[in-house]
Design a protein around this motif. Structure first.
Motif, short mmCIF file in Angstrom:
data_model
loop_
_atom_site.label_atom_id
_atom_site.label_comp_id
_atom_site.label_asym_id
_atom_site.label_seq_id
_atom_site.Cartn_x
_atom_site.Cartn_y
_atom_site.Cartn_z
N UNK A 191 0.79 -1.23 0.00
CA UNK A 191 0.00 0.00 0.00
C UNK A 191 0.82 1.29 0.00
N UNK A 192 2.07 1.23 0.46
CA UNK A 192 2.79 2.49 0.68
C UNK A 192 4.15 2.55 -0.02
N UNK A 193 4.32 1.73 -1.05
CA UNK A 193 5.62 1.71 -1.73
C UNK A 193 5.97 3.06 -2.38
N UNK A 194 5.02 3.77 -3.03
CA UNK A 194 5.36 5.09 -3.59
C UNK A 194 5.82 6.09 -2.53
N UNK A 195 5.17 6.09 -1.35
CA UNK A 195 5.60 6.98 -0.26
C UNK A 195 6.97 6.57 0.26
N UNK A 196 7.22 5.26 0.30
CA UNK A 196 8.52 4.77 0.77
C UNK A 196 9.63 5.22 -0.17
N UNK A 197 9.36 5.20 -1.48
CA UNK A 197 10.35 5.63 -2.47
C UNK A 197 10.69 7.10 -2.30
N UNK A 198 9.73 7.91 -1.80
CA UNK A 198 9.97 9.33 -1.59
C UNK A 198 10.49 9.61 -0.18
N UNK A 199 10.74 8.52 0.58
CA UNK A 199 11.30 8.64 1.94
C UNK A 199 10.36 9.37 2.91
#
Length: 427
Positions: A173-181
């Protein structure tokens, strides 16, 4: 209005085709030069070649020094990974329907190992493809056949770490947010600590987002050094790595033959001119490179002993002025060439670097500043990493090097170092 006949004397330099070719020959690597010589032998009956020893020195080209404008000179055997996977399927499964399903999936894998069937009318349903991917995981690298990076990572988590339900939620669910740190936002949404998100991020970093590189050209790159610098009795010497080039000889049979036909005489005469042009151009190329190398060894002595971090500022114009040549000639002569040194093998162009002025008026190379930036970041507090502005101020305070924040940012990006927020660790 009358007509006036005037006589005027002008001095013009005409660029003949042979002069243009001589200039172009300066840019040839030794390998390109060999190909040119062999092509000339085919076209010119007056040229005879005597083969030399083929055991030329070859070094593997490290990935961090990939040639900017050169193709690999030697390539490893191409591996068709899809064929290997299909063989593995036939060895592992007996049912024809399963074999056909897995062959279909393998045939639609992209070069990273992902299943790409968007826009393709598939004979299989989503459920069948999902079943096939699970079967493929049993015999192939975990993650292969995934339809997205999230699915790829989840397949690897299921294979190695099935006891992490929160980790699966984070990936799903949160991979895009993780990529943006954006760890704080994720921690708030998942109702956990930022330190826990960082722990999961460290686990994800150990996974492989490209589980199977399926390339039609799986090759190993090699570099053939054009110049070799060696340390002999604490003194640097160099030589051009040309010992494998064929020696060029004149076939005097045609030259001594009396031709009655004017066209034949012109033919032989033109080929004799081409022979002389080739020999003189190669000698001129050799002389130019030798002159440049003498200057480079004198100016960049620390580099030849210690490597890139010891480069001093040096421009093409400075070398050109030293040997009395035009800057463009030096540029051409140093293009597409590698120099093997006691500190490693480098592109010849790498020996030229712009200068950065220190506060006391001294000069330092850009490569040296990049090395300092890297060292500062390696020694920083990982829980409070330096911003680009802080690094700029640190360089000014500790090393008297005044460079702007945006320059630090540029060097950091060239070194492939992430931003401070991306480097930060949480307790």
């Amino acid at each position: 209005m009358g007509l006036i006949l005037q006589q005027r004397q002008e001095l013009k330099l005409l660029m003949t085709s042979q002069l243009r070719q001589s200039i172009e020959l300066l840019q040839y690597s030794t390998n390109d030069l060999e190909q040119l010589i062999r092509q000339q032998e085919l076209e010119n009956p007056l040229i005879e070649l005597q083969e030399s020893d083929r055991s030329a020195q070859i070094e593997k080209l490290p990935s961090f020094q990939s040639a900017r404008n050169s193709a690999p000179l030697f390539q490893a055997t191409t591996i068709n990974f899809r064929d290997q996977l299909i063989q593995l399927v036939h060895l592992s499964f007996k049912e024809n329907e399963i074999k056909k399903l897995l062959e279909y999936i393998i045939s639609h894998l992209d070069y990273k190992g992902y299943l790409e069937i968007d826009g393709i009318e598939s004979p299989y349903s989503t459920e069948q493809l999902t079943k096939g991917i699970k079967l493929l995981q049993q015999i192939c690298p975990a993650g292969i056949g995934a339809r997205s990076i999230a699915e790829c990572l989840l397949l690897q988590i299921n294979s190695h770490d099935p006891e992490y339900p929160m980790l699966k939620e984070l990936i799903g669910h949160y991979l895009p947010l993780l990529a943006e740190n954006k760890w704080k936002i994720i921690a708030r949404k998942m109702n956990c600590s930022v330190a826990q998100i960082q722990k999961y991020n460290d686990l994800i970093q150990r996974l492989n987002p490209r589980p199977c590189i399926l390339s039609n050209s799986e090759t190993t790159e090699y570099v053939h050094p054009d110049i070799i610098v060696e340390n002999q009795e604490d003194e640097l010497i160099f030589y051009l790595n040309e010992h494998y080039l064929p020696k060029i000889h004149l076939n005097e049979y045609y030259l001594n033959t009396s031709f009655t036909n004017l066209e034949d005489r012109h033919y032989i005469h033109n080929h004799y001119k081409n022979y002389r042009w080739l020999v003189s151009s190669i000698e001129q190329r050799r002389h130019t490179i030798t002159q440049i190398m003498h200057v480079l060894i004198k100016k960049q002595l620390p580099f030849f002993r210690n490597g890139l971090s010891s480069l001093v500022p040096l421009t093409l114009k400075e070398v050109a002025d030293e040997i009395g040549m035009h800057e463009s000639t030096v540029s051409r002569a140093t293009s597409n060439k590698y120099v093997q040194t006691p500190a490693g093998t480098f592109e010849m162009k790498a020996l030229f670097t712009s200068k950065v002025l220190t506060n006391d008026g001294k000069q330092i190379s850009q490569e040296k500043v990049k090395t300092l930036v890297k060292q500062i970041i390696q020694k920083e507090n990982k829980y409070q990493p330096y911003s680009d502005q802080k690094i700029s101020e640190y360089l000014n305070t500790e090393y008297a090097i005044r460079i702007a924040r945006r320059t630090v940012s540029k060097y950091r990006e060239e070194l492939k170092i992430p931003t401070a927020s991306m480097r930060r660790k949480w307790q």
